[in-house]
Scaffold this motif. Structure first.
Motif, PDB file in Angstrom:
ATOM      1  N   UNK A 293       0.792  -1.222   0.000  1.00  0.00           N
ATOM      2  CA  UNK A 293       0.000   0.000   0.000  1.00  0.00           C
ATOM      3  C   UNK A 293       0.824   1.270   0.000  1.00  0.00           C
ATOM      4  N   UNK A 294       2.066   1.174   0.451  1.00  0.00           N
ATOM      5  CA  UNK A 294       2.943   2.345   0.442  1.00  0.00           C
ATOM      6  C   UNK A 294       3.289   2.768  -0.981  1.00  0.00           C
ATOM      7  N   UNK A 295       3.033   1.902  -1.955  1.00  0.00           N
ATOM      8  CA  UNK A 295       3.347   2.184  -3.350  1.00  0.00           C
ATOM      9  C   UNK A 295       2.085   2.258  -4.208  1.00  0.00           C
ATOM     10  N   UNK A 296       0.935   2.474  -3.564  1.00  0.00           N
ATOM     11  CA  UNK A 296      -0.330   2.597  -4.287  1.00  0.00           C
ATOM     12  C   UNK A 296      -0.901   3.994  -4.027  1.00  0.00           C
ATOM     13  N   UNK A 297      -0.716   4.935  -4.932  1.00  0.00           N
ATOM     14  CA  UNK A 297      -1.273   6.278  -4.751  1.00  0.00           C
ATOM     15  C   UNK A 297      -2.798   6.226  -4.677  1.00  0.00           C
ATOM     16  N   UNK A 298      -3.369   7.030  -3.809  1.00  0.00           N
ATOM     17  CA  UNK A 298      -4.820   6.996  -3.604  1.00  0.00           C
ATOM     18  C   UNK A 298      -5.586   7.349  -4.872  1.00  0.00           C
TER      19      UNK A 298
END
Length: 624
Positions: A293-298
């Motif tokens: 999730x740290x590499x998934x932009x909102x």
């Protein structure tokens, strides 16, 4: 004899589903799950009972594993095994001339690719060429068959004056006649217009009623549910789907919605074990919470009809938004130094979308799919950055982008703009119309020699040899341990930023643990050229030799390399160079950007080691 109504025919037809598990992740962010996570989720995907196929790997999958220090060969073998045992077919992407990477691949490496992947458990090779050049695709049909794989050939769908229904049906007929077992309608940006897509499928089925057709699309612009219904009514057999929490947005339509829509339309569709669906959903969310999730932009979780204009593919949007954060920070640092107002991410994104729409026709309408979507996007972004700094459009063009525009990678669907033709002639660049593969001679012997010199195991079925040959830079970083160190340091920094908040008025140091290793990370305003170093990460080595001279600085942020290919000769301290000579490369946004000497002289200092991270304006070397 009774004649069936159209409704009865539809009711008699079965539609199967394929879970594009790899693409779900790639279309959302930068990374995919680790092998332990994949093995854990696989049994529940099987228990869902609704998938005839699962997409298990492809170009992004292979490189991402290497980038965070995991062996992709082990991952593929363990990940495909549960599906084989359950009788579910597995499929993967193949970029034709480019194999599993961004740049063209020698023929002997392409041939080995199919043999290795079949041995590892992949059934179907989904081959596509972003130029839709049949010369690149047709050899893959034979290679796939020789390796024992099913050959599924793609029509890369985009929307332009050139890409008509006839254009696509003619290409499909050519590929089927060349031996393709199946056809995939690859609507990678989700901008295919529903009615036109239905006409393409209907035309193929009218001539080849027994050919299997699979439809792949992305939700982003908002067309794809209508497109799925149209292609099914026209005769499509298999639909690619995603599932929560990674459906919709820049990803794919959710299997629940697709099933309900097609069931209502009278098609025979598989039932879904909802208990297993919720378990998969929970496990995927857990993977996001762990590190992905740290590499998934909102923003990638949202649909956006602005994507209709630039037509950028969903699979690229996942990494684009992550990369854009870095580009924005670098550009704003330059603007602050020069007393100019900074840009917001929205402002940069709109400038990028507008520039893509502008340059795409000028670059000959290549289909916006890997690697050519990245080439067009990178060119547009480079233009935006250069123009924001008062420089001219087209002032920096990477070699791979030139190769595409000059025909070295295949024939462009459209014509190159006159100003780019003139620029190529001014630089003495050669246009190509030969078979693209002829430009890339066999290279396996060279890579085999490198492995022997390093005492590296060739691997089961030569799979380690294949990885080095397909991804040389990433594989070397993986073997040295640098890839894992760099990834862990970057993850530690992202976790630290989330824990403390990005808007800090003064630098602060905190300790973050990743994979059992502790990293001390400094967080604060970006006020230095070099990225923050985490404890445990490899720092750039000392310069090759201290020297005087004019500094050659980096025009963009990325990774520094002295050479692009293993057989190239690197510039050394003491070498004489001439103005305009390529002396090193910066890999940024998946392409190698050649950096040329700005004057005649002698190299007196090389300031970085190959693979080192570099920020804009960092000194690369000195020339006197």
């Amino acid at each position: 004899m009774a004649v069936l109504s159209n409704e009865s025919r539809i009711m008699a037809r079965e539609i199967k589903f394929s879970l594009v598990f790899r693409d779900m992740w790639q279309s959302s962010g930068k990374y995919v799950p680790r092998v332990d996570q994949l093995v854990k989720v696989a049994p529940y995907i099987v228990k869902m009972g609704c998938f005839a196929r699962v997409e298990t790997n492809g170009g992004g999958f292979e490189q991402v594993n290497l980038l965070y220090g995991e062996n992709p060969n082990r991952a593929v073998r363990e990940w495909t095994k549960p599906f084989h045992e359950a009788g579910i077919q597995t499929h993967m992407l193949d970029r034709a001339l480019n194999g599993l990477r961004m740049s063209p691949v020698p023929a002997d490496v392409r041939k080995l690719f199919y043999k290795v992947k079949k041995k590892q458990g992949t059934d179907i090779a989904r081959t596509f060429c972003g130029l839709n050049d049949s010369r690149n695709i047709i050899p893959s049909i034979g290679y796939a068959h020789d390796g024992g794989m099913i050959s599924q050939c793609c029509l890369c769908v985009t929307y332009s004056p050139i890409h008509t229904v006839d254009y696509y049906t003619d290409l499909a007929f050519k590929l089927i006649e060349a031996g393709a077992d199946e056809i995939c309608i690859k609507d990678m940006a989700g901008i295919g217009r529903p009615v036109s897509l239905g006409k393409i499928v209907a035309a193929i089925k009218a001539k080849y009623p027994d050919i299997t057709i699979q439809y792949h699309s992305h939700a982003g612009p908002g067309f794809n549910m209508a497109s799925i219904l149209e292609v099914c009514q026209a005769g499509c057999d298999i639909i690619d789907v995603g599932m929560e929490p990674l459906s919709w947005g820049t990803g794919h339509a959710d299997v629940l919605a697709v099933q309900a829509m097609l069931k209502d339309a009278g098609f025979s569709v598989p039932e879904i074990n909802m208990e297993a669906y919720m378990e998969v959903r929970s496990l995927v969310q857990g993977m996001m919470d762990d590190f992905l999730g740290y590499y998934i932009p909102s923003r990638n979780r949202l649909m956006n009809s602005l994507l209709i204009g630039p037509g950028l593919p969903g699979g690229m949007m996942g990494s684009l938004m992550t990369d854009l954060e870095t580009n924005l920070a670098s550009l704003n640092t330059w603007k602050e130094k020069h007393g100019q107002p900074t840009l917001t991410q929205d402002q940069l994104l709109i400038k990028l979308f507008n520039e893509v729409s502008y340059v795409w026709p000028m670059m000959g309408y290549p289909c916006l799919v890997t690697p050519f979507s990245q080439y067009v996007k990178n060119m547009a972004l480079m233009n935006v950055i250069q123009m924001e700094k008062g420089k001219e459009r087209w002032s920096m063009i990477a070699d791979d982008i030139w190769d595409m525009m000059l025909g070295k990678s295949g024939k462009l669907p459209g014509e190159l703009a006159p100003e780019l033709v003139e620029k190529a002639k001014e630089q003495g660049r050669q246009f190509h119309d030969e078979d693209p593969q002829s430009n890339y001679p066999d290279a396996l012997d060279e890579f085999r020699k490198e492995m022997q010199e390093n005492n590296w195991d060739l691997g089961e079925d030569d799979e380690e040899l294949f990885e080095l040959a397909m991804h040389p830079q990433q594989y070397r970083a993986y073997k040295s341990g640098k890839a894992k160190e760099d990834f862990n340091a970057d993850l530690a920094k992202r976790k630290a930023e989330k824990n403390k908040g990005a808007a800090l008025t003064a630098p602060q140091s905190i300790v973050v643990e990743v994979d059992g290793q502790k990293y001390e990370v400094t967080i604060g305003p970006k006020d230095s050229k070099a990225p923050a170093q985490a404890q445990g990460a490899a720092a750039p080595a000392a310069s090759a030799s201290a020297g005087e001279g004019e500094p050659l600085t980096a025009p963009l942020e990325g990774k520094f390399y002295l050479v692009k290919n293993s057989g190239d000769t690197a510039v050394k301290v003491g070498d004489s160079v001439t103005k305009g000579q390529t002396v090193c490369y910066i890999e940024a946004m998946k392409t190698f950007n050649a950096i040329a000497a700005e004057k005649d002289g002698i190299v007196t200092e090389i300031c970085l080691t190959s693979g080192s991270s570099v920020a804009e304006d960092d000194v690369l070397m000195k020339i006197k």
